[in-house]
Design an enzyme around this catalytic site. Structure first.
Site, PDB file in Angstrom:
ATOM      1  CE  LYS A 126    -152.796   7.191  54.966  1.00  0.00           C
ATOM      2  NZ  LYS A 126    -153.266   8.585  55.008  1.00  0.00           N
ATOM      3  N   GLY A 165    -148.011  12.373  58.797  1.00  0.00           N
ATOM      4  CA  GLY A 165    -148.623  11.653  59.897  1.00  0.00           C
ATOM      5  C   GLY A 165    -150.003  11.131  59.526  1.00  0.00           C
ATOM      6  CG  ASP A 166    -153.376   8.259  58.745  1.00  0.00           C
ATOM      7  OD1 ASP A 166    -154.009   9.058  58.036  1.00  0.00           O
ATOM      8  OD2 ASP A 166    -153.843   7.181  59.137  1.00  0.00           O
ATOM      9  CB  THR A 209    -157.625  17.162  58.422  1.00  0.00           C
ATOM     10  OG1 THR A 209    -156.296  16.857  57.997  1.00  0.00           O
ATOM     11  CG2 THR A 209    -158.586  16.207  57.733  1.00  0.00           C
TER      12      THR A 209
END
Length: 444
Positions: A126, A165-166, A209
Site C-alpha cells: 500500500k 488507485g485508492d 469493487t
C-alpha cells in the site's frame, strides 16, 4: 504466554502510535489463534508471526510540487511493501490528508490476506501521500503526481510492485503517474492498474469493487438461505465502491436508500438514483446537496447517520472505522440481517463482535471488497499477454473469484468449528496460504 499473545504484545509496544495497524493485527491474530496453537512449535521455529506482522520495507520520501500561483509545497510520500510471499506487491495509492505510516501499514497488512483470498499470485502492499487532490486544478494534480512518481519509480515494476488507485487516486491520477513512469524509464509496462482503456486498462475495473461486493454478498446470503430480492439496503460512501455497489444491488432486485460523503448523507425512500449520483460525484465532483436539489423526495442530513435507517442489509463503503458500536446496536435494533464491508476495515472491533453475537451475517473487507484488487490482477494478466478482454469475460471472472471467496471462507470457518464466523474464515484461509508460502521459501 501463548505465541499469539507474545506477538500481539510486541506489536503494541513497537507500533504504539499506529492504532489502525494494531487493530488490524489484533483482529487477524485473534482469529487465527486456533491455527497457530495447532502449529506453534513449527511457527515459532521460523518466527513466522514476527515476520508476518513486519513489512518487508517501508519507503518514505518527500514530494515537492508547485501550485498554480507558483508557490512550492512539500508533502510526504510512502510505499509500504508488506509481503511478497505469493507474488509481486499489489495495493493501492491513497492521496488524502489522513495518510500516515500507520494507516498504510494497516492497509498493506490487510491487503496481504485479501490478495491471498483471490487465489491470484499477488502479494500485499500500500502507498500514498498526505496530499489532498480535492479542490486542486488538473495541472496541480499533474505536477504532484509527476513529483511523486519521480521518487516512487525506483521501487516498483511489473514483477516487483504494481500500485493501483485508492481514495483520492482515480483515473486522472493514475494517468499522470503512468505518464511520468514512462518518461523516466522509457519503458511501457503494466506497473499501475486502474489505467485508462486506451492505454492498458481493463473493462469493469472501475465497477469491480462494488460489483464484487454484491457477487460475494449474494453467495453468502445463498449459503444462509437468504436473498437480496426486495431487500432494503443502506450504503455509506459515494465513491466508486459505493456507487457501483448501489448499481449492482438494484440490478439484483434490492432497493438502496442511502449514500454519504465526508460532509453528510442522503436518505432517498424511492431508491438512490445511480445516474444522478454519478453525475454529482463523478462529473461535477460536487457534494450530495446537489443530489437532494434534484430529488425532491430525498432528505439530506449533515454529518453521520446512514446506519440509523431501517434496513435489511448494510454495506459500509466509505472508510475505516466508520461503523461503531452504537451504530451496530442501532442496526441490530432495526432488524438488520447482514453487514458486508465494502471499504477496508470500516467496522470497529467492538461493533464487529456485537453484530456477530447478535446473529448478523458479517463478512470483512479482506473478503468482500477483494473485487477491486482481483480485477487489478486481471488487468496485470491482460497487460502481460498484450490482450484486452471483453467486459463480459472480466465480469465473469470477477463473479467467479468473489463467489469462490465466499465459499472458501465458509469452508475454513466450518473446518475449525466456527461455522458462520466469516471473519475467522477469511483470516484463516488467507493466513494458511501466505504461511505455507513463507515457510516453503525459508527465512528471509
Amino acid at each position: 504466554m501463548s505465541y499469539v499473545d507474545e506477538v500481539l504484545e510486541s506489536v503494541k509496544k513497537k507500533n504504539a502510535g499506529e492504532p489502525e495497524f494494531i487493530q488490524a493485527v489484533t483482529e487477524v491474530l485473534e482469529s487465527i489463534r486456533v491455527v497457530v496453537d495447532a502449529h506453534e512449535e513449527e511457527y515459532r521455529k521460523v518466527a513466522l508471526l514476527e515476520r508476518l506482522v513486519e513489512p518487508d520495507r517501508i519507503i518514505t520520501f518527500r514530494v515537492p510540487w508547485t501550485d498554480d500561483k507558483g508557490e512550492v509545497h512539500v508533502q510526504r510520500g510512502y510505499r509500504v511493501q508488506f509481503n511478497n510471499a505469493i507474488g509481486p506487491y499489489k495495493g493501492g495509492l491513497r492521496f488524502h490528508p489522513s495518510v500516515y505510516q500507520g494507516i498504510l501499514k494497516f492497509l498493506g497488512f490487510e491487503q496481504t490476506f485479501k490478495n491471498a483470498l483471490t487465489t491470484l499470485p499477488i502479494g500485499g502492499g500500500k502507498g500514498g501521500s498526505d496530499f489532498d487532490p480535492h479542490g486542486k486544478s488538473d495541472n496541480e494534480v499533474m505536477r504532484f503526481c509527476q513529483s511523486f512518481m519521480t521518487e516512487l519509480y525506483k521501487y516498483i515494476g511489473a514483477d516487483v510492485d504494481v500500485p493501483a488507485g485508492d481514495i483520492g487516486v482515480g483515473g486522472r491520477e493514475v494517468g499522470y503517474l503512468f505518464g511520468q513512469y514512462k518518461r523516466l524509464t522509457n519503458t511501457y509496462e503494466g506497473i499501475l492498474t486502474g489505467k485508462g482503456l486506451t492505454f492498458g486498462g481493463s473493462l469493469i475495473r472501475t465497477q469491480a469493487t462494488g460489483y464484487g461486493l454484491l457477487y460475494h454478498t449474494v453467495e453468502i446470503l445463498k449459503l444462509n438461505g437468504q436473498s437480496l430480492k426486495d431487500a432494503v439496503c443502506a450504503v455509506s460512501g459515494a465513491g466508486n465502491v459505493a456507487t457501483y455497489a448501489i448499481e449492482k444491488a438494484q440490478e439484483l432486485g434490492a432497493k438502496v436508500v442511502t449514500c454519504s460523503d465526508s460532509t453528510g448523507w442522503i436518505y432517498d425512500p424511492d431508491g438512490i438514483d445511480v445516474e444522478l449520483l454519478k453525475e454529482v460525484k463523478e462529473v461535477r465532483r460536487a457534494r450530495l446537496t446537489e443530489y437532494k436539489a434534484e430529488r425532491p423526495n430525498a432528505e439530506y442530513h449533515e454529518g453521520k447517520g446512514v446506519w440509523t435507517v431501517k434496513c435489511d442489509y448494510a454495506f459500509p463503503c466509505a472508510t475505516q472505522n466508520e461503523l461503531e458500536l452504537e451504530d451496530a446496536k442501532t442496526l441490530v435494533a432495526n432488524g438488520c440481517k447482514g453487514v458486508f464491508e465494502g471499504a477496508n476495515m470500516p467496522t470497529t472491533l467492538d461493533a464487529t463482535k456485537y453484530l456477530q453475537e447478535n446473529g448478523v451475517l458479517f463478512t470483512p473487507g479482506k473478503a468482500s471488497n477483494a473485487g477491486g484488487v482481483a480485477t487489478s490482477a486481471l488487468e496485470m494478466t491482460q497487460n502481460s499477454e498484450r490482450l484486452s478482454w471483453s467486459a463480459e469475460e472480466v465480469d465473469t471472472r470477477l463473479k467467479m473469484i468473489m463467489t469462490g471467496i465466499a465459499d472458501t471462507i465458509a469452508e475454513a470457518a466450518d473446518r475449525y468449528g466456527m461455522t458462520g464466523n466469516y471473519v475467522a474464515g477469511a483470516n484463516i484461509a488467507g493466513f494458511e496460504k501466505v504461511a505455507e508460502a513463507m515457510i516453503a521459501q525459508g527465512v528471509y
